[in-house]
Write a protein that holds these residues in place. Structure first.
Motif, PDB file in Angstrom:
ATOM      1  N   ILE A 181       0.847  -1.201   0.000  1.00 31.11           N
ATOM      2  CA  ILE A 181       0.000   0.000   0.000  1.00 31.11           C
ATOM      3  C   ILE A 181       0.878   1.245   0.000  1.00 31.11           C
ATOM      4  O   ILE A 181       1.697   1.443   0.885  1.00 31.11           O
TER       5      ILE A 181
ATOM      6  N   ASP B 121      -0.587   4.502  -0.674  1.00 31.83           N
ATOM      7  CA  ASP B 121      -1.336   5.677  -0.211  1.00 31.83           C
ATOM      8  C   ASP B 121      -2.803   5.313   0.012  1.00 31.83           C
ATOM      9  O   ASP B 121      -3.354   4.463  -0.689  1.00 31.83           O
TER      10      ASP B 121
ATOM     11  N   GLU C 236      -4.079   3.103  -2.970  1.00 29.09           N
ATOM     12  CA  GLU C 236      -3.101   2.918  -4.051  1.00 29.09           C
ATOM     13  C   GLU C 236      -2.143   1.795  -3.662  1.00 29.09           C
ATOM     14  O   GLU C 236      -1.472   1.866  -2.638  1.00 29.09           O
TER      15      GLU C 236
ATOM     16  N   ASP D 241      -6.377   7.473   0.342  1.00 29.19           N
ATOM     17  CA  ASP D 241      -7.055   8.771   0.281  1.00 29.19           C
ATOM     18  C   ASP D 241      -8.260   8.721   1.216  1.00 29.19           C
ATOM     19  O   ASP D 241      -9.248   8.023   0.953  1.00 29.19           O
TER      20      ASP D 241
ATOM     21  N   ALA E 283       0.976  -0.814  -5.017  1.00 32.56           N
ATOM     22  CA  ALA E 283       2.002  -1.059  -6.034  1.00 32.56           C
ATOM     23  C   ALA E 283       2.061  -2.541  -6.359  1.00 32.56           C
ATOM     24  O   ALA E 283       2.086  -3.383  -5.468  1.00 32.56           O
TER      25      ALA E 283
ATOM     26  N   LEU F 126      -9.984   5.642  -1.671  1.00 35.58           N
ATOM     27  CA  LEU F 126      -9.161   4.937  -2.654  1.00 35.58           C
ATOM     28  C   LEU F 126      -7.822   4.521  -2.049  1.00 35.58           C
ATOM     29  O   LEU F 126      -7.177   5.313  -1.357  1.00 35.58           O
TER      30      LEU F 126
END
Length: 202
Positions: free
Chosen positions: A84, A86, A95, A88, A97, A93
């Motif tokens: 992980i 990020d 983000e 929000d 990788a 949400l």
């Protein structure tokens, strides 16, 4: 094109292992070693580059090898590149990788050391395997850069085929590589850029 198929197959196996067994600390140690070996061999790499490509100024090439290797490392060393990234709070949400797989790194004769190095380090940082297709007129110096990096990262347990280079590059092999990989990262003149985009994976 059996050579390229074999390289892709080996890259996929290496990437799968690397993704499962290397954490953020491991990956950062690996890319530090990759950058350092180019920095430490900046003069030899510059000399071979000038001899082979007959382009550039020796002192400038030495400086570029040192500055770029140091710069890429300092730019990436504290950045998270897995799991992980990020959350929000407003939108909810998350983000995350995730590696894409096998990268085709197409590199030019104008920067035949620092461009492969940068592409390799970015790939290793993000847990992607990479196959470098150097410019045919820079295969010796690009090949040496890749070889030095492979030797530097091997003690960390990085699979042998995580980083590869096409030893005798041709246009046909490069096109086959771009067709077979998961993403193309190309640096070069307009014909190469157009070719990379036509692969549908730039």
């Amino acid at each position: 094109m059996e050579e390229i198929k074999e390289m892709i197959k080996n890259a996929r196996m290496a990437q799968d292992y690397y993704e499962k067994h290397f954490d953020q600390e491991d990956v950062d140690a690996v890319i530090k070693a990759a950058a350092k070996v180019i920095y430490d061999n900046a003069e030899e790499l510059a000399r071979i580059t000038i001899e082979e490509t007959e382009m550039g100024v020796y002192e400038h090439k030495v400086a570029k090898n040192r500055n770029k290797s140091k710069g890429v490392w300092y730019n990436l060393k504290d950045k998270k590149s897995m799991g992980i990234l990020d959350i929000d709070e407003k939108t909810g949400l998350i983000e995350i990788a995730k590696p894409i797989g096998v990268v085709a790194g197409i590199t030019p004769m104008t920067n035949p050391v620092v461009t492969p190095m940068s592409k390799i380090i970015f790939s290793l940082k993000t847990k992607n395997a990479i196959i470098i297709a150097p410019h045919p007129k820079a295969k010796k110096c690009s090949g040496l850069a890749v070889k030095l990096i492979k030797e530097a990262i091997a003690p960390f347990g990085v699979p042998e085929y995580m980083v590869q280079a096409v030893e005798e590059p041709t246009l046909e092999k490069t096109l086959e590589l771009m067709e077979s990989c998961d993403v193309v990262v190309a640096t070069g003149g307009m014909p190469m850029v157009k070719s990379a985009y036509s692969s549908g994976k730039p």
